[in-house]
Design a protein around this motif. Structure first.
Motif, short mmCIF file in Angstrom:
data_model
loop_
_atom_site.label_atom_id
_atom_site.label_comp_id
_atom_site.label_asym_id
_atom_site.label_seq_id
_atom_site.Cartn_x
_atom_site.Cartn_y
_atom_site.Cartn_z
N LYS A 132 6.42 3.88 2.35
CA LYS A 132 6.05 4.18 0.95
C LYS A 132 4.85 5.12 0.91
O LYS A 132 4.81 6.05 0.09
CB LYS A 132 5.73 2.87 0.22
CG LYS A 132 6.94 2.01 -0.08
CD LYS A 132 6.52 0.72 -0.79
CE LYS A 132 7.73 -0.16 -1.12
NZ LYS A 132 7.30 -1.45 -1.75
N LYS A 133 3.88 4.90 1.77
CA LYS A 133 2.71 5.76 1.83
C LYS A 133 3.10 7.17 2.27
O LYS A 133 2.61 8.16 1.70
CB LYS A 133 1.67 5.18 2.79
CG LYS A 133 0.38 5.99 2.87
CD LYS A 133 -0.66 5.33 3.77
CE LYS A 133 -1.93 6.15 3.83
NZ LYS A 133 -2.97 5.52 4.68
N MET B 192 -0.87 4.76 11.16
CA MET B 192 -1.01 3.38 10.70
C MET B 192 -0.71 2.38 11.81
O MET B 192 -0.56 1.19 11.56
CB MET B 192 -0.09 3.15 9.50
CG MET B 192 -0.36 4.10 8.34
SD MET B 192 0.82 3.92 7.00
CE MET B 192 0.38 2.30 6.39
N GLU C 246 5.55 -0.60 3.87
CA GLU C 246 4.37 -0.05 3.19
C GLU C 246 4.02 1.32 3.76
O GLU C 246 3.59 2.22 3.02
CB GLU C 246 3.18 -1.01 3.32
CG GLU C 246 3.36 -2.31 2.53
CD GLU C 246 3.69 -2.06 1.06
OE1 GLU C 246 2.94 -1.28 0.42
OE2 GLU C 246 4.70 -2.61 0.58
N GLY C 247 4.19 1.48 5.06
CA GLY C 247 3.92 2.76 5.69
C GLY C 247 4.86 3.84 5.21
O GLY C 247 4.45 5.00 4.98
N LEU D 267 4.68 8.98 -0.59
CA LEU D 267 3.68 9.38 -1.59
C LEU D 267 2.91 10.61 -1.12
O LEU D 267 2.64 11.53 -1.90
CB LEU D 267 2.72 8.21 -1.83
CG LEU D 267 1.74 8.35 -2.98
CD1 LEU D 267 2.49 8.44 -4.31
CD2 LEU D 267 0.78 7.18 -3.00
N MET D 268 2.57 10.63 0.17
CA MET D 268 1.76 11.72 0.72
C MET D 268 2.56 13.01 0.89
O MET D 268 2.02 14.11 0.76
CB MET D 268 1.16 11.31 2.07
CG MET D 268 0.14 10.22 2.00
SD MET D 268 -0.43 9.71 3.65
CE MET D 268 -1.23 11.21 4.21
#
Length: 404
Positions: A397-398, A352, A394-395, A401-402
């Protein structure tokens, strides 16, 4: 007026993209970025007056020598050293530490004691271990607590008339803890011990006054404070530098050489054997000019805002744990996501365009204390923004999730 958007324009690299995303550079504790003003000084050196120093009578050599020695005076003034010759140019903090450790090999004896802290970078552990192996001295460690602070009451117990040297970093590179070095220095001096402070992580954030601190040695690297890699300085009190033997033999550090005997040059040249990083020294001076023009009080205030904002936003992520919650700390946040290896988080963030450091940060004893393999470390500088912190959040959080 401090204007981060204006400042960001000074750094060409901040406009590039990584993996198709705007670069978010949060690895400042490893190496800061370099402003155009410093880059221009580097180009000017190699374009207009590239020559060896202190030896030539020709104009280029004299010009290079003048610029190099002017940089030494800039550094002297910045750290408020009493004399310019107390500033020794090195290749960086590690070089400075090893120079002092080597010098004390001829001073320490069996049974003497050396104190380091549990918060040290490997560069401030390994040289002292090697020194103790050579001399028979004993290495003792100031412990840390869960917040990432040194336990000063235990330091008091370690000090004795056997203590000859105390080595502590000003700021922890792994956790951002600001250590109470004034107190540490005073107590060491009360038992007759010398003190070396590793200022590598502090120098981008704090303008250390070595005379006010009354510190015996202070080491920094230029690449932590908007300068080039491969150059730094050792500050040492004149009386201590005169006591220590030369670290390396060669050109520049001699007064007279015969096959029967060699005599050594006076300070600072006694410790500056060989051709130095001339351009690096000059650029280091330019980097200090740049940061002082912005103002270290302005830098500290803004970076504290980033630290508070980042701490708040990251703390809102469920399962995220921050390591290093000292009351006094600088703009470093070390964290992990529960059940996820820090390397995996760092890899997702890189995709990202977000640069963070992962691992033990050359501070493995700290990670062993917390019983973790390492952390994700986001370290902020005065040219970073809250919007970039939002991108980091946000990164993360991503990544969660991943990878969950």
């Amino acid at each position: 007026m401090f204007n981060v958007e204006t400042i960001r324009k000074d750094f060409p690299i901040l406009s590039r993209k990584v993996n198709g995303k705007p670069l978010v550079y949060f690895d400042n504790a490893a190496t800061s970025q370099t402003p155009q003003q410093v880059i221009d000084v580097i180009v000017d050196y190699y374009s207009n007056y590239n020559a060896n120093i202190h030896r030539g009578v020709h104009s280029l050599s004299q010009e290079a020598t003048d610029k190099y020695e002017q940089a030494r005076h800039k550094i002297q003034n910045h750290f408020n050293a009493k004399f310019a010759h107390e500033i020794i140019f090195t290749s960086g903090t590690t070089h400075g530490i090893n120079l002092v450790a080597n010098g004390f090999s001829s001073i320490l004896k069996d049974g003497d004691e050396v104190i380091v802290s549990a918060l040290e970078h490997h560069s401030n552990i390994v040289p002292w271990q090697m020194l103790c192996e050579r001399t028979g001295a004993i290495l003792k460690v100031i412990p840390m607590n869960q917040e990432g602070e040194l336990v000063i009451s235990e330091y008091d117990k370690l000090l004795s008339n056997k203590t000859k040297l105390v080595f502590v970093n000003h700021i922890s590179n792994a956790l951002g803890t600001i250590n109470p070095i004034e107190n540490i220095i005073t107590k060491a001096h009360n038992v007759g011990a010398a003190v070396l402070i590793d200022g590598a992580q502090a120098s981008p954030h704090i303008k250390a006054d070595v005379q006010k601190l009354d510190v015996d040695f202070y080491v920094v690297s230029a690449h932590k404070m908007c300068g080039p890699t491969g150059v730094g300085i050792l500050y040492g009190k004149e009386e201590w530098l005169n006591k220590l033997p030369p670290y390396q033999g060669g050109g520049e550090m001699i007064a007279e050489v015969t096959f029967e005997k060699t005599t050594y040059a006076t300070l600072p040249h006694k410790f500056e054997a060989g051709t130095p990083n001339i351009c690096g020294g000059i650029a280091f001076g330019a980097a200090l000019d740049y940061m002082n023009a912005i103002g270290f009080e302005n830098i500290a205030k803004y970076e504290h805002e980033l630290l508070e904002y980042g701490t708040q936003k990251l703390s809102e992520i469920e399962g995220l744990k921050i390591y290093g919650t000292a009351k006094h700390k600088t703009s470093v946040i070390s964290f992990n996501l529960e059940g996820i290896h820090p390397y995996d988080v760092g890899t997702i963030l890189d995709k990202m365009g977000i640069a963070v450091r992962t691992g033990h940060h050359c501070a493995q004893p700290i990670m062993d204390f917390y019983k973790i393999p390492g952390t994700v470390r986001a370290s902020f500088a005065f040219y970073n923004t809250k919007q970039e912190i939002d991108a980091l959040v946000e990164g993360v959080k991503k990544a969660k999730l991943m990878l969950s």
